[in-house]
Motif scaffolding. Structure first.
Motif, PDB file in Angstrom:
ATOM      1  N   ARG A   1      -3.959   4.697  -7.807  1.00 19.10           N
ATOM      2  CA  ARG A   1      -4.830   4.205  -8.781  1.00 19.10           C
ATOM      3  C   ARG A   1      -6.227   4.610 -10.320  1.00 19.10           C
ATOM      4  O   ARG A   1      -5.058   4.275 -11.155  1.00 19.10           O
ATOM      5  CB  ARG A   1      -6.232   3.099  -8.635  1.00 19.10           C
ATOM      6  CG  ARG A   1      -5.027   2.430  -7.618  1.00 19.10           C
ATOM      7  CD  ARG A   1      -5.561   0.454  -7.162  1.00 19.10           C
ATOM      8  NE  ARG A   1      -4.472  -0.201  -5.876  1.00 19.10           N
ATOM      9  CZ  ARG A   1      -5.401  -1.178  -5.711  1.00 19.10           C
ATOM     10  NH1 ARG A   1      -6.061  -1.304  -5.513  1.00 19.10           N
ATOM     11  NH2 ARG A   1      -4.793  -2.379  -4.897  1.00 19.10           N
TER      12      ARG A   1
ATOM     13  N   LEU B   1       1.092  -0.873   0.086  1.00 21.92           N
ATOM     14  CA  LEU B   1       0.103  -0.417  -0.140  1.00 21.92           C
ATOM     15  C   LEU B   1       0.858   1.623  -0.024  1.00 21.92           C
ATOM     16  O   LEU B   1       0.555   2.370  -0.828  1.00 21.92           O
ATOM     17  CB  LEU B   1      -0.771   0.167   1.102  1.00 21.92           C
ATOM     18  CG  LEU B   1      -1.718   1.258   1.185  1.00 21.92           C
ATOM     19  CD1 LEU B   1      -2.991   1.371   0.080  1.00 21.92           C
ATOM     20  CD2 LEU B   1      -2.364   1.036   3.233  1.00 21.92           C
TER      21      LEU B   1
ATOM     22  N   PRO C   1      -9.236   0.304   7.727  1.00 23.14           N
ATOM     23  CA  PRO C   1      -9.885   0.024   6.921  1.00 23.14           C
ATOM     24  C   PRO C   1     -11.015   0.925   6.681  1.00 23.14           C
ATOM     25  O   PRO C   1     -11.349   1.787   6.004  1.00 23.14           O
ATOM     26  CB  PRO C   1      -9.780  -0.978   5.545  1.00 23.14           C
ATOM     27  CG  PRO C   1      -9.194  -2.361   7.159  1.00 23.14           C
ATOM     28  CD  PRO C   1      -8.602  -1.852   7.653  1.00 23.14           C
TER      29      PRO C   1
ATOM     30  N   LEU D   1      -7.897  -1.322   1.866  1.00 21.74           N
ATOM     31  CA  LEU D   1      -7.856  -2.603   2.946  1.00 21.74           C
ATOM     32  C   LEU D   1      -6.984  -3.337   3.504  1.00 21.74           C
ATOM     33  O   LEU D   1      -7.104  -4.063   4.290  1.00 21.74           O
ATOM     34  CB  LEU D   1      -8.159  -4.275   2.053  1.00 21.74           C
ATOM     35  CG  LEU D   1      -9.747  -3.796   1.278  1.00 21.74           C
ATOM     36  CD1 LEU D   1      -9.637  -4.769   0.353  1.00 21.74           C
ATOM     37  CD2 LEU D   1     -11.025  -3.979   2.283  1.00 21.74           C
ATOM     38  N   SER D   2      -5.753  -2.647   3.402  1.00 21.24           N
ATOM     39  CA  SER D   2      -4.326  -3.739   3.643  1.00 21.24           C
ATOM     40  C   SER D   2      -4.077  -2.140   4.617  1.00 21.24           C
ATOM     41  O   SER D   2      -2.784  -2.648   5.223  1.00 21.24           O
ATOM     42  CB  SER D   2      -3.325  -4.131   2.634  1.00 21.24           C
ATOM     43  OG  SER D   2      -3.498  -2.453   1.862  1.00 21.24           O
TER      44      SER D   2
ATOM     45  N   GLU E   1       2.127   2.017  -3.086  1.00 21.42           N
ATOM     46  CA  GLU E   1       1.447   2.250  -4.173  1.00 21.42           C
ATOM     47  C   GLU E   1       1.118   3.154  -4.234  1.00 21.42           C
ATOM     48  O   GLU E   1       0.871   3.667  -4.880  1.00 21.42           O
ATOM     49  CB  GLU E   1       0.054   1.364  -4.492  1.00 21.42           C
ATOM     50  CG  GLU E   1      -0.828   1.420  -5.456  1.00 21.42           C
ATOM     51  CD  GLU E   1      -1.738   0.709  -5.806  1.00 21.42           C
ATOM     52  OE1 GLU E   1      -2.293   0.991  -6.919  1.00 21.42           O
ATOM     53  OE2 GLU E   1      -1.714  -0.646  -5.142  1.00 21.42           O
TER      54      GLU E   1
ATOM     55  N   LYS F   1     -14.326   2.520  -5.468  1.00 19.53           N
ATOM     56  CA  LYS F   1     -13.938   0.986  -5.818  1.00 19.53           C
ATOM     57  C   LYS F   1     -12.519   0.955  -4.885  1.00 19.53           C
ATOM     58  O   LYS F   1     -12.112   0.038  -4.925  1.00 19.53           O
ATOM     59  CB  LYS F   1     -14.203   0.432  -7.629  1.00 19.53           C
ATOM     60  CG  LYS F   1     -13.676  -1.375  -7.637  1.00 19.53           C
ATOM     61  CD  LYS F   1     -14.079  -1.070  -8.908  1.00 19.53           C
ATOM     62  CE  LYS F   1     -13.787  -2.933  -8.957  1.00 19.53           C
ATOM     63  NZ  LYS F   1     -13.881  -3.411  -9.809  1.00 19.53           N
ATOM     64  N   ALA F   2     -11.451   2.372  -6.337  1.00 18.93           N
ATOM     65  CA  ALA F   2     -10.375   1.818  -5.506  1.00 18.93           C
ATOM     66  C   ALA F   2      -9.227   2.985  -4.358  1.00 18.93           C
ATOM     67  O   ALA F   2      -8.625   1.463  -3.993  1.00 18.93           O
ATOM     68  CB  ALA F   2      -9.226   3.028  -7.242  1.00 18.93           C
TER      69      ALA F   2
ATOM     70  N   MET G   1     -11.753   1.529  -1.503  1.00 14.82           N
ATOM     71  CA  MET G   1     -11.708   0.783  -1.331  1.00 14.82           C
ATOM     72  C   MET G   1     -11.191  -0.773  -1.048  1.00 14.82           C
ATOM     73  O   MET G   1     -10.438  -1.179   0.273  1.00 14.82           O
ATOM     74  CB  MET G   1     -13.077   0.240  -1.528  1.00 14.82           C
ATOM     75  CG  MET G   1     -14.741   0.228  -0.569  1.00 14.82           C
ATOM     76  SD  MET G   1     -16.356   0.161  -2.021  1.00 14.82           S
ATOM     77  CE  MET G   1     -16.815  -0.991  -0.650  1.00 14.82           C
ATOM     78  N   GLU G   2      -9.900  -0.789  -2.610  1.00 20.32           N
ATOM     79  CA  GLU G   2      -9.366  -1.790  -2.544  1.00 20.32           C
ATOM     80  C   GLU G   2      -7.631  -1.312  -1.582  1.00 20.32           C
ATOM     81  O   GLU G   2      -7.686  -2.247  -1.077  1.00 20.32           O
ATOM     82  CB  GLU G   2      -9.121  -1.874  -3.786  1.00 20.32           C
ATOM     83  CG  GLU G   2     -10.327  -2.744  -4.748  1.00 20.32           C
ATOM     84  CD  GLU G   2     -10.079  -2.956  -5.829  1.00 20.32           C
ATOM     85  OE1 GLU G   2      -9.408  -2.660  -6.570  1.00 20.32           O
ATOM     86  OE2 GLU G   2     -10.991  -4.150  -6.101  1.00 20.32           O
ATOM     87  N   LEU G   3      -7.255  -0.585  -2.009  1.00 19.20           N
ATOM     88  CA  LEU G   3      -6.250   0.555  -1.044  1.00 19.20           C
ATOM     89  C   LEU G   3      -5.739   0.059  -0.171  1.00 19.20           C
ATOM     90  O   LEU G   3      -5.253  -0.235   0.803  1.00 19.20           O
ATOM     91  CB  LEU G   3      -6.222   1.603  -1.781  1.00 19.20           C
ATOM     92  CG  LEU G   3      -5.469   1.631  -3.486  1.00 19.20           C
ATOM     93  CD1 LEU G   3      -5.858   3.738  -3.741  1.00 19.20           C
ATOM     94  CD2 LEU G   3      -4.053   2.032  -3.245  1.00 19.20           C
TER      95      LEU G   3
END
Length: 185
Positions: A73, A4, A105, A100-101, A7, A93-94, A96-98
């Motif tokens: 993203r 994370l 969250p 997660l780690s 990124e 969506k980005a 939420m996914e980012l």
């Protein structure tokens, strides 16, 4: 979490595309923008507290730091492209996914949504800071000789409609005044 953090480093390399599309040759990165939004948020939140407004400075700073993470993203999707795709859905969506780690969250996503939907005082304050930062940047680019940035100045009206305008009228009117002086030169 290391993935994370790596990124999120994309934010340092990705330019703010609105400036790029208007001919600014080496525009600020998303991270550059986000850093000044966080500073503005800190100063405005502390000023509001000093005036007796109940604002959670820590929460506002968290929101400021999170407000553009999805762009790591999806990039900084310019207004012209948003006509063709649903930036809000993609960014949600980005994010939420980012997140997660991340260590928390749910909390971080909730804070990001407070900014997007302007559902809390702190979320609205960061939106105000975000717009103010954009106008300061527009002024700096115009002062450096770049033109065709008129569309960005529409944010002045949004700032004047904000509940915070009464507290920060001097800043909003001040940036407009500096722009007018610069245009006379």
């Amino acid at each position: 979490m290391l993935d994370l953090l790596i990124e999120l480093g994309n934010l340092k390399r990705l330019p703010r595309t609105g400036w790029l599309l208007r001919g600014v040759s080496n525009p600020e990165s998303i991270a550059d923008h986000s850093y000044r939004v966080a500073l503005i948020t800190l100063f405005l939140a502390d000023e509001l507290k000093a005036k007796g407004v109940e604002v959670n400075v820590e929460k506002a700073l968290k929101i400021a730091l999170l407000h553009d993470v999805g762009e790591a993203r999806i990039t900084d999707v310019p207004k012209t492209a948003q006509y063709y795709l649903d930036k809000g859905k993609a960014e949600k969506k980005a994010v939420m996914e980012l997140l997660l780690s991340s260590p928390n969250p749910r909390e971080y996503f909730k804070l990001w949504r407070e900014y997007e939907e302007e559902t809390s005082l702190e979320g609205r304050l960061v939106k105000f800071a975000d717009r103010l930062e954009m106008l300061i940047q527009a002024y700096e680019y115009e002062k450096a000789g770049f033109r065709n940035l008129e569309e960005f100045w529409g944010a002045l009206e949004k700032l004047r409609e904000s509940e915070f305008y009464v507290h920060f009228k001097e800043l909003v009117d001040g940036i407009e005044g500096l722009r007018k002086q610069n245009r006379l030169r």
